[in-house]
Design a protein around this motif. Structure first.
Motif, PDB file in Angstrom:
ATOM      1  N   PRO A  59       0.798  -1.239   0.000  1.00 29.75           N
ATOM      2  CA  PRO A  59       0.000   0.000   0.000  1.00 29.75           C
ATOM      3  C   PRO A  59       0.825   1.280   0.000  1.00 29.75           C
ATOM      4  O   PRO A  59       0.482   2.231  -0.703  1.00 29.75           O
ATOM      5  CB  PRO A  59      -0.836  -0.115   1.274  1.00 29.75           C
ATOM      6  CG  PRO A  59      -0.921  -1.578   1.537  1.00 29.75           C
ATOM      7  CD  PRO A  59       0.382  -2.158   1.063  1.00 29.75           C
ATOM      8  N   GLU A  60       1.922   1.310   0.754  1.00 28.76           N
ATOM      9  CA  GLU A  60       2.708   2.550   0.792  1.00 28.76           C
ATOM     10  C   GLU A  60       3.325   2.869  -0.575  1.00 28.76           C
ATOM     11  O   GLU A  60       3.421   4.028  -0.963  1.00 28.76           O
ATOM     12  CB  GLU A  60       3.780   2.506   1.889  1.00 28.76           C
ATOM     13  CG  GLU A  60       4.743   1.344   1.831  1.00 28.76           C
ATOM     14  CD  GLU A  60       4.250   0.048   2.475  1.00 28.76           C
ATOM     15  OE1 GLU A  60       5.009  -0.927   2.417  1.00 28.76           O
ATOM     16  OE2 GLU A  60       3.127  -0.002   3.008  1.00 28.76           O
ATOM     17  N   ARG A  61       3.701   1.844  -1.332  1.00 29.48           N
ATOM     18  CA  ARG A  61       4.237   2.079  -2.681  1.00 29.48           C
ATOM     19  C   ARG A  61       3.135   2.486  -3.653  1.00 29.48           C
ATOM     20  O   ARG A  61       3.315   3.388  -4.472  1.00 29.48           O
ATOM     21  CB  ARG A  61       4.948   0.838  -3.200  1.00 29.48           C
ATOM     22  CG  ARG A  61       6.273   0.617  -2.532  1.00 29.48           C
ATOM     23  CD  ARG A  61       7.031  -0.474  -3.202  1.00 29.48           C
ATOM     24  NE  ARG A  61       8.305  -0.671  -2.520  1.00 29.48           N
ATOM     25  CZ  ARG A  61       9.121  -1.659  -2.786  1.00 29.48           C
ATOM     26  NH1 ARG A  61       8.825  -2.541  -3.725  1.00 29.48           N
ATOM     27  NH2 ARG A  61      10.245  -1.778  -2.126  1.00 29.48           N
ATOM     28  N   ALA A  62       2.013   1.802  -3.559  1.00 27.03           N
ATOM     29  CA  ALA A  62       0.890   2.125  -4.445  1.00 27.03           C
ATOM     30  C   ALA A  62       0.424   3.558  -4.214  1.00 27.03           C
ATOM     31  O   ALA A  62       0.186   4.306  -5.165  1.00 27.03           O
ATOM     32  CB  ALA A  62      -0.261   1.145  -4.204  1.00 27.03           C
ATOM     33  N   ASN A  63       0.330   3.953  -2.955  1.00 24.82           N
ATOM     34  CA  ASN A  63      -0.154   5.296  -2.632  1.00 24.82           C
ATOM     35  C   ASN A  63       0.863   6.380  -2.969  1.00 24.82           C
ATOM     36  O   ASN A  63       0.490   7.501  -3.286  1.00 24.82           O
ATOM     37  CB  ASN A  63      -0.564   5.368  -1.171  1.00 24.82           C
ATOM     38  CG  ASN A  63      -1.770   4.498  -0.880  1.00 24.82           C
ATOM     39  OD1 ASN A  63      -2.612   4.275  -1.750  1.00 24.82           O
ATOM     40  ND2 ASN A  63      -1.853   3.986   0.325  1.00 24.82           N
ATOM     41  N   ALA A  64       2.145   6.058  -2.924  1.00 28.15           N
ATOM     42  CA  ALA A  64       3.180   7.038  -3.229  1.00 28.15           C
ATOM     43  C   ALA A  64       3.370   7.230  -4.736  1.00 28.15           C
ATOM     44  O   ALA A  64       3.893   8.267  -5.166  1.00 28.15           O
ATOM     45  CB  ALA A  64       4.505   6.607  -2.588  1.00 28.15           C
ATOM     46  N   TRP A  65       2.950   6.264  -5.539  1.00 30.55           N
ATOM     47  CA  TRP A  65       3.205   6.296  -6.981  1.00 30.55           C
ATOM     48  C   TRP A  65       2.701   7.569  -7.643  1.00 30.55           C
ATOM     49  O   TRP A  65       3.356   8.111  -8.536  1.00 30.55           O
ATOM     50  CB  TRP A  65       2.593   5.061  -7.653  1.00 30.55           C
ATOM     51  CG  TRP A  65       2.868   5.012  -9.123  1.00 30.55           C
ATOM     52  CD1 TRP A  65       3.964   4.482  -9.730  1.00 30.55           C
ATOM     53  CD2 TRP A  65       2.034   5.530 -10.171  1.00 30.55           C
ATOM     54  NE1 TRP A  65       3.871   4.638 -11.100  1.00 30.55           N
ATOM     55  CE2 TRP A  65       2.693   5.282 -11.397  1.00 30.55           C
ATOM     56  CE3 TRP A  65       0.806   6.185 -10.198  1.00 30.55           C
ATOM     57  CZ2 TRP A  65       2.153   5.653 -12.619  1.00 30.55           C
ATOM     58  CZ3 TRP A  65       0.269   6.564 -11.420  1.00 30.55           C
ATOM     59  CH2 TRP A  65       0.949   6.298 -12.611  1.00 30.55           C
ATOM     60  N   ILE A  66       1.552   8.046  -7.235  1.00 26.19           N
ATOM     61  CA  ILE A  66       0.972   9.215  -7.923  1.00 26.19           C
ATOM     62  C   ILE A  66       1.816  10.472  -7.759  1.00 26.19           C
ATOM     63  O   ILE A  66       1.684  11.405  -8.541  1.00 26.19           O
ATOM     64  CB  ILE A  66      -0.484   9.493  -7.504  1.00 26.19           C
ATOM     65  CG1 ILE A  66      -0.570   9.908  -6.046  1.00 26.19           C
ATOM     66  CG2 ILE A  66      -1.388   8.315  -7.803  1.00 26.19           C
ATOM     67  CD1 ILE A  66      -1.863  10.609  -5.709  1.00 26.19           C
ATOM     68  N   ARG A  67       2.713  10.503  -6.779  1.00 23.68           N
ATOM     69  CA  ARG A  67       3.557  11.681  -6.544  1.00 23.68           C
ATOM     70  C   ARG A  67       4.990  11.492  -7.040  1.00 23.68           C
ATOM     71  O   ARG A  67       5.820  12.370  -6.868  1.00 23.68           O
ATOM     72  CB  ARG A  67       3.584  12.025  -5.062  1.00 23.68           C
ATOM     73  CG  ARG A  67       2.244  12.522  -4.557  1.00 23.68           C
ATOM     74  CD  ARG A  67       2.356  13.062  -3.153  1.00 23.68           C
ATOM     75  NE  ARG A  67       1.066  13.469  -2.658  1.00 23.68           N
ATOM     76  CZ  ARG A  67       0.524  14.659  -2.842  1.00 23.68           C
ATOM     77  NH1 ARG A  67       1.160  15.566  -3.532  1.00 23.68           N
ATOM     78  NH2 ARG A  67      -0.660  14.942  -2.346  1.00 23.68           N
ATOM     79  N   ARG A  68       5.266  10.355  -7.643  1.00 27.88           N
ATOM     80  CA  ARG A  68       6.617  10.083  -8.136  1.00 27.88           C
ATOM     81  C   ARG A  68       6.749  10.546  -9.589  1.00 27.88           C
ATOM     82  O   ARG A  68       5.851  10.343 -10.407  1.00 27.88           O
ATOM     83  CB  ARG A  68       6.906   8.592  -8.076  1.00 27.88           C
ATOM     84  CG  ARG A  68       7.025   8.099  -6.655  1.00 27.88           C
ATOM     85  CD  ARG A  68       8.262   7.250  -6.474  1.00 27.88           C
ATOM     86  NE  ARG A  68       8.536   7.060  -5.072  1.00 27.88           N
ATOM     87  CZ  ARG A  68       8.149   5.997  -4.383  1.00 27.88           C
ATOM     88  NH1 ARG A  68       7.483   5.032  -4.958  1.00 27.88           N
ATOM     89  NH2 ARG A  68       8.450   5.910  -3.104  1.00 27.88           N
ATOM     90  N   ALA A  69       7.899  11.153  -9.895  1.00 24.39           N
ATOM     91  CA  ALA A  69       8.173  11.559 -11.279  1.00 24.39           C
ATOM     92  C   ALA A  69       8.131  10.324 -12.171  1.00 24.39           C
ATOM     93  O   ALA A  69       8.546   9.241 -11.762  1.00 24.39           O
ATOM     94  CB  ALA A  69       9.533  12.234 -11.371  1.00 24.39           C
ATOM     95  N   ASN A  70       7.599  10.498 -13.373  1.00 19.34           N
ATOM     96  CA  ASN A  70       7.405   9.371 -14.274  1.00 19.34           C
ATOM     97  C   ASN A  70       7.892   9.768 -15.664  1.00 19.34           C
ATOM     98  O   ASN A  70       7.475  10.791 -16.208  1.00 19.34           O
ATOM     99  CB  ASN A  70       5.922   8.998 -14.311  1.00 19.34           C
ATOM    100  CG  ASN A  70       5.659   7.659 -14.922  1.00 19.34           C
ATOM    101  OD1 ASN A  70       6.233   7.320 -15.944  1.00 19.34           O
ATOM    102  ND2 ASN A  70       4.766   6.907 -14.303  1.00 19.34           N
TER     103      ASN A  70
END
Length: 141
Positions: free
Chosen positions: A93-104
């Motif tokens: 969950p912590e990775r899934a929730n953080a994904w939207i704020r990570r540069a892509n």
């Protein structure tokens, strides 16, 4: 007078009115839970919902007097689909929730974040992120 088989089936299945205040409340509760998991500010939440300030704070306080319009339901659908796809792709969950704020670096994001794309303000921005994630997990694109 006896019911026909069709009438009996319809009577046995409860009707869900997506335009009801109860359905609106359930959808908005889900949205606010996702917003908390994603660490969204009030301004970000309001932009994702596409609503005005007064409406947003009424909804957040649980003051829901009527059902949601089609545009808001569509926005919620895309946000819920995005959340679900992330839970599948990134089971922590912590990775899934953080994904939207990570540069892509994917062309869709151009080095920015999924959240920046979703905050573009259009339903199509929400759809594009959902479609990208669905394609990544092998779903329909």
């Amino acid at each position: 007078m006896a019911l026909s088989a069709h009438q009996a089936r319809e009577a046995a299945v409860p009707a869900y009115d997506l335009a009801s205040p109860a359905a609106a409340a359930a959808g908005l509760r889900t949205f606010f839970n996702i917003a908390q998991a994603w660490g969204l500010s009030n301004e970000e939440q309001q932009r994702l919902l596409g609503c005005g300030r007064t409406t947003f704070f009424d909804w957040k306080a649980g003051r829901i007097r009527r059902g949601l319009d089609g545009a808001t339901l569509e926005r919620l659908s895309h946000l819920f689909g995005t959340y679900a796809a992330l839970q599948i792709l990134l089971p922590l969950p912590e990775r899934a929730n953080a994904w939207i704020r990570r540069a892509n670096s994917a062309p869709l994001f151009g080095g920015g974040t999924a959240l920046e794309r979703m905050l573009g303000g259009q339903v199509s921005d929400l759809y594009a992120v959902r479609q990208y994630l669905d394609a990544q997990r092998g779903g329909w694109a």
